[in-house]
Design a protein around this motif. Structure first.
Motif, PDB file in Angstrom:
ATOM      1  N   ASN A  55       0.841  -1.186   0.000  1.00  0.00           N
ATOM      2  CA  ASN A  55       0.000   0.000   0.000  1.00  0.00           C
ATOM      3  C   ASN A  55       0.886   1.250   0.000  1.00  0.00           C
ATOM      4  O   ASN A  55       1.924   1.276   0.670  1.00  0.00           O
ATOM      5  CB  ASN A  55      -0.917  -0.013   1.234  1.00  0.00           C
ATOM      6  CG  ASN A  55      -1.966   1.058   1.196  1.00  0.00           C
ATOM      7  OD1 ASN A  55      -1.708   2.211   1.532  1.00  0.00           O
ATOM      8  ND2 ASN A  55      -3.174   0.693   0.798  1.00  0.00           N
ATOM      9  N   HIS A  58      -0.234   2.958   3.949  1.00  0.00           N
ATOM     10  CA  HIS A  58      -0.184   2.184   5.189  1.00  0.00           C
ATOM     11  C   HIS A  58       0.987   1.198   5.142  1.00  0.00           C
ATOM     12  O   HIS A  58       1.035   0.329   4.268  1.00  0.00           O
ATOM     13  CB  HIS A  58      -1.491   1.433   5.407  1.00  0.00           C
ATOM     14  CG  HIS A  58      -1.715   1.004   6.816  1.00  0.00           C
ATOM     15  ND1 HIS A  58      -0.892   0.104   7.445  1.00  0.00           N
ATOM     16  CD2 HIS A  58      -2.645   1.368   7.735  1.00  0.00           C
ATOM     17  CE1 HIS A  58      -1.315  -0.094   8.683  1.00  0.00           C
ATOM     18  NE2 HIS A  58      -2.377   0.681   8.888  1.00  0.00           N
ATOM     19  N   ASP A  75      -2.635  -7.539   6.180  1.00  0.00           N
ATOM     20  CA  ASP A  75      -1.794  -6.855   7.160  1.00  0.00           C
ATOM     21  C   ASP A  75      -0.628  -7.806   7.395  1.00  0.00           C
ATOM     22  O   ASP A  75      -0.839  -8.953   7.812  1.00  0.00           O
ATOM     23  CB  ASP A  75      -2.587  -6.627   8.448  1.00  0.00           C
ATOM     24  CG  ASP A  75      -1.773  -5.954   9.548  1.00  0.00           C
ATOM     25  OD1 ASP A  75      -0.544  -6.119   9.572  1.00  0.00           O
ATOM     26  OD2 ASP A  75      -2.374  -5.281  10.409  1.00  0.00           O
ATOM     27  N   ALA A 101      -5.523   5.357   0.284  1.00  0.00           N
ATOM     28  CA  ALA A 101      -5.071   4.101   0.877  1.00  0.00           C
ATOM     29  C   ALA A 101      -6.053   2.968   0.638  1.00  0.00           C
ATOM     30  O   ALA A 101      -5.694   1.797   0.753  1.00  0.00           O
ATOM     31  CB  ALA A 101      -4.851   4.289   2.380  1.00  0.00           C
ATOM     32  N   ILE A 184      -3.712   6.731   6.321  1.00  0.00           N
ATOM     33  CA  ILE A 184      -3.348   5.635   7.223  1.00  0.00           C
ATOM     34  C   ILE A 184      -4.482   5.373   8.215  1.00  0.00           C
ATOM     35  O   ILE A 184      -4.860   4.224   8.466  1.00  0.00           O
ATOM     36  CB  ILE A 184      -2.033   5.941   7.966  1.00  0.00           C
ATOM     37  CG1 ILE A 184      -0.855   5.897   6.980  1.00  0.00           C
ATOM     38  CG2 ILE A 184      -1.799   4.954   9.105  1.00  0.00           C
ATOM     39  CD1 ILE A 184       0.463   6.344   7.575  1.00  0.00           C
ATOM     40  N   MET A 187      -7.416   3.536   6.541  1.00  0.00           N
ATOM     41  CA  MET A 187      -7.168   2.114   6.366  1.00  0.00           C
ATOM     42  C   MET A 187      -7.160   1.382   7.707  1.00  0.00           C
ATOM     43  O   MET A 187      -7.696   0.278   7.833  1.00  0.00           O
ATOM     44  CB  MET A 187      -5.845   1.887   5.636  1.00  0.00           C
ATOM     45  CG  MET A 187      -5.455   0.419   5.484  1.00  0.00           C
ATOM     46  SD  MET A 187      -6.661  -0.589   4.570  1.00  0.00           S
ATOM     47  CE  MET A 187      -6.159  -0.247   2.887  1.00  0.00           C
ATOM     48  N   GLU A 188      -6.595   2.007   8.713  1.00  0.00           N
ATOM     49  CA  GLU A 188      -6.540   1.372  10.030  1.00  0.00           C
ATOM     50  C   GLU A 188      -7.948   1.122  10.574  1.00  0.00           C
ATOM     51  O   GLU A 188      -8.209   0.075  11.190  1.00  0.00           O
ATOM     52  CB  GLU A 188      -5.747   2.252  11.009  1.00  0.00           C
ATOM     53  CG  GLU A 188      -5.397   1.568  12.317  1.00  0.00           C
ATOM     54  CD  GLU A 188      -4.543   0.330  12.153  1.00  0.00           C
ATOM     55  OE1 GLU A 188      -4.779  -0.655  12.893  1.00  0.00           O
ATOM     56  OE2 GLU A 188      -3.641   0.321  11.289  1.00  0.00           O
TER      57      GLU A 188
END
Length: 200
Positions: A55, A58, A75, A101, A184, A187-188
């Motif tokens: 990504n 991220h 992840d 992202a 970020i 996406m988190e």
């Protein structure tokens, strides 16, 4: 065993961590600091891995695609994918957009381009478009323009086709309102929705 350059992804955030996809469907997480062993191996796909991409925002997230018809979002700290998409045909390439992202595109052997935005729709592409007419032509490369709402699609005959994204797919480019920190965080938030504590 053959490993092709397009199946290697170097992280944007470090100069030592990289991923390698194999013909057997595995993805190896590697480090230049430990060249004699893999840091981790993901049993990612049932057939050959055609692309692995980090990504752009991220640092833990990457995407993979395969001849097994799937795109998977990962992840790298977890052994199972966060998202899996069955595109109904062999997937030749997957690419993250340079401006969001959560936006990525993929191309399949049946001549289709698929554009996703996980922040808007977590299960289906926002756009799915046929870009080649001949059944014998396979699209196998995709690239987003860094500054304009344009993608370039390449096929196995050496042709390149440029396409303009529709207005609903280019809001981020027009507004220029994105920042790395916001992307970020976006996406988190998605990862937290799908992540299970026992899945590591």
């Amino acid at each position: 065993k053959q490993w092709y350059q397009r199946r290697v992804a170097i992280t944007a955030g470090t100069d030592y961590l990289f991923l390698v996809g194999t013909e057997e469907g595995k993805i190896h997480k590697c480090s230049k600091h430990y060249s004699s062993q893999f840091l981790d191996t993901y049993n990612a796909h049932h057939m050959a891995v055609y692309a692995v991409r980090w990504n752009n925002f991220h640092p833990r997230v990457f995407a993979s695609c395969s001849a097994d018809w799937t795109v998977k979002i990962w992840d790298h700290n977890y052994s199972e994918p966060m998202f899996t998409f069955d595109l109904g045909n062999s997937v030749g390439d997957v690419v993250w957009s340079p401006y969001s992202a959560t936006v990525f595109g993929a191309v399949t052997d049946d001549g289709q381009v698929h554009i996703f935005d996980l922040s808007q729709e977590k299960y289906e592409p926002l756009c799915q478009q046929s870009v080649v007419q001949k059944k014998k032509t396979k699209v196998n490369h995709l690239s987003f323009n860094q500054n304009y709402p344009i993608i370039v699609v390449g096929d196995d005959r050496g042709n390149a086709l440029t396409l303009k994204l529709s207005p609903n797919l280019r809001k981020c480019i027009k507004e220029k309102s994105y920042s790395k920190e916001n992307e970020i965080a976006k996406m988190e938030k998605l990862l937290e929705l799908v992540r299970e504590p026992s899945s590591k």
